[in-house]
Enzyme design. Sequence first.
Site, PDB file in Angstrom:
ATOM      1  CG  ASP A 166       9.647 -15.235  -1.225  1.00 45.91           C
ATOM      2  OD1 ASP A 166       9.916 -14.964  -0.038  1.00 45.91           O
ATOM      3  OD2 ASP A 166      10.474 -15.152  -2.151  1.00 45.91           O
TER       4      ASP A 166
ATOM      5  CE1 TYR B 159      15.905 -18.858  -5.068  1.00 44.14           C
ATOM      6  CE2 TYR B 159      15.308 -18.101  -7.266  1.00 44.14           C
ATOM      7  CZ  TYR B 159      16.195 -18.121  -6.203  1.00 44.14           C
ATOM      8  OH  TYR B 159      17.364 -17.400  -6.273  1.00 44.14           O
TER       9      TYR B 159
ATOM     10  CG  MET C 275       9.561  -7.842  -4.787  1.00 42.27           C
ATOM     11  SD  MET C 275      10.263  -7.085  -3.292  1.00 42.27           S
ATOM     12  CE  MET C 275      11.086  -5.641  -3.947  1.00 42.27           C
TER      13      MET C 275
ATOM     14  CD  GLU D 234      13.378 -22.242  -1.413  1.00 38.87           C
ATOM     15  OE1 GLU D 234      12.429 -22.924  -0.994  1.00 38.87           O
ATOM     16  OE2 GLU D 234      13.711 -22.199  -2.631  1.00 38.87           O
TER      17      GLU D 234
ATOM     18  CB  VAL E 217       5.531  -8.071  -5.881  1.00 33.64           C
ATOM     19  CG1 VAL E 217       5.849  -8.962  -7.083  1.00 33.64           C
ATOM     20  CG2 VAL E 217       4.526  -6.984  -6.275  1.00 33.64           C
TER      21      VAL E 217
ATOM     22  CG  HIS F  39      10.029 -19.591  -1.442  1.00 29.39           C
ATOM     23  ND1 HIS F  39      11.013 -19.127  -0.593  1.00 29.39           N
ATOM     24  CD2 HIS F  39      10.331 -19.103  -2.676  1.00 29.39           C
ATOM     25  CE1 HIS F  39      11.870 -18.382  -1.283  1.00 29.39           C
ATOM     26  NE2 HIS F  39      11.487 -18.357  -2.545  1.00 29.39           N
TER      27      HIS F  39
ATOM     28  NE  ARG G 164      12.457 -14.214 -11.482  1.00 28.58           N
ATOM     29  CZ  ARG G 164      12.454 -14.406 -10.170  1.00 28.58           C
ATOM     30  NH1 ARG G 164      13.593 -14.327  -9.491  1.00 28.58           N
ATOM     31  NH2 ARG G 164      11.340 -14.698  -9.534  1.00 28.58           N
TER      32      ARG G 164
ATOM     33  CB  VAL H 286      12.666 -11.051   8.576  1.00 36.00           C
ATOM     34  CG1 VAL H 286      12.938 -12.124   9.618  1.00 36.00           C
ATOM     35  CG2 VAL H 286      12.743  -9.667   9.193  1.00 36.00           C
TER      36      VAL H 286
ATOM     37  CE  LYS I 211       8.501 -17.345  -7.027  1.00 30.34           C
ATOM     38  NZ  LYS I 211       9.070 -16.959  -5.714  1.00 30.34           N
TER      39      LYS I 211
ATOM     40  CE  LYS J 219      23.033 -12.136   9.845  1.00 25.72           C
ATOM     41  NZ  LYS J 219      21.711 -12.622   9.388  1.00 25.72           N
TER      42      LYS J 219
END
Length: 372
Positions: free
Chosen positions: A272, A96, A303, A120, A300, A98, A15, A241, A75, A205
């Site tokens: 991640d 991102y 993804m 995120e 992965v 993480h 990406r 999750v 990333k 939910k």
Amino acid sequence: MIVGIPRERLADEYRVAITPAGVRELTAAGHSVHVEEGAGAGCSIRDEEFVRTGAKILADPDEVWGSADLVLKVKQPIDEEYERLELRTNQVLFTYLHLAADRACTEALVSAGNTAIAYETVQLEDGSLPLLMPMSEVAGRMAPIVGANHLMRPAGGSGILVCGVPGVRSAKVVILGAGISGMAAATLAVGLHCEVYVLDRDLAKLRAVDHHFRGALETIASSAHAIEGTCIDADIVIGAVLVVGAKAPKLVSEDLVAAMRPGSVLVDISVDQGGCFEPSHPTTHSHPTFEVHETLFYCVANMPGAVPHSSTYALTNATLPYVLEVANNGWQSAAQADPALAKGVNVVAGKVTYEPVAEAHSMVYTPLGELL
């Protein structure tokens, strides 16, 4: 501002952080955009397309990082990029991150002393995550597809056709989590005529899932007992999750994995953030799976990078309004004006300003308000 777009260095990451349309919006607002040569090649965007909408192409990644006031990535920086974090003072990195699952990157950002904003953890008042949502949707829709592929015998699975055929059962798919990824995964799994179970602790939910799918799947209140009961004979288990900005909880133990059907497939979308299966560890698109107790793990960490064209356009659609806020007003004014963006600020001037990240690494937490 000068906005820098480096080529992604993470393994199998195709990406890029902006589209030509995004470049046009930034240049129309008076900003300069420096794109590293070949940054869009992995998602079929040529350098010439960026140039036509006003970007300047630079061959040297150090020049991209060193010239930019605002660096946009997809990333988090990896080892080879840590030194580039220090090429420019008062720089803003927007990507991102993480960080709760990546101490080395956290330490590198703290050492660099600049500002790091995580896609995120940008969070709206209703709790939704607008910059994580598009990639969660992509990963969720991919999960049953990659699960179905790896369930085939040549890929190491048990040899079950997920949709079944007349007279032969379809695959049992268990989805842990009824958020954005879980709902997207359920959409594909139901469409593939699988036997689908969705587990979540949030009954509201589950009611929404039940209403949306009109009885086409089963919803179950999540507990250790329920997870064990549904996963033990599952063909595909999808971990979807998310605890915002923090490590994912370990919901599936190695003992449970050992008791599952041989050849079953576990897809950990949460990897991640550390993963929600005990044996999970990040893999790449080149080597996506590993075996644990005769089951196959697909973990992965990027993804959506497998479908980079779709992912890049979906990501830019979501990030561009926030990028323009930062570029037009500076990150401090933008964060003061937009509480959602303020929640995305993870590191400022060597201090960790996002509490779950500080807790994950036993670091000192400094509230962002003290630095604005």
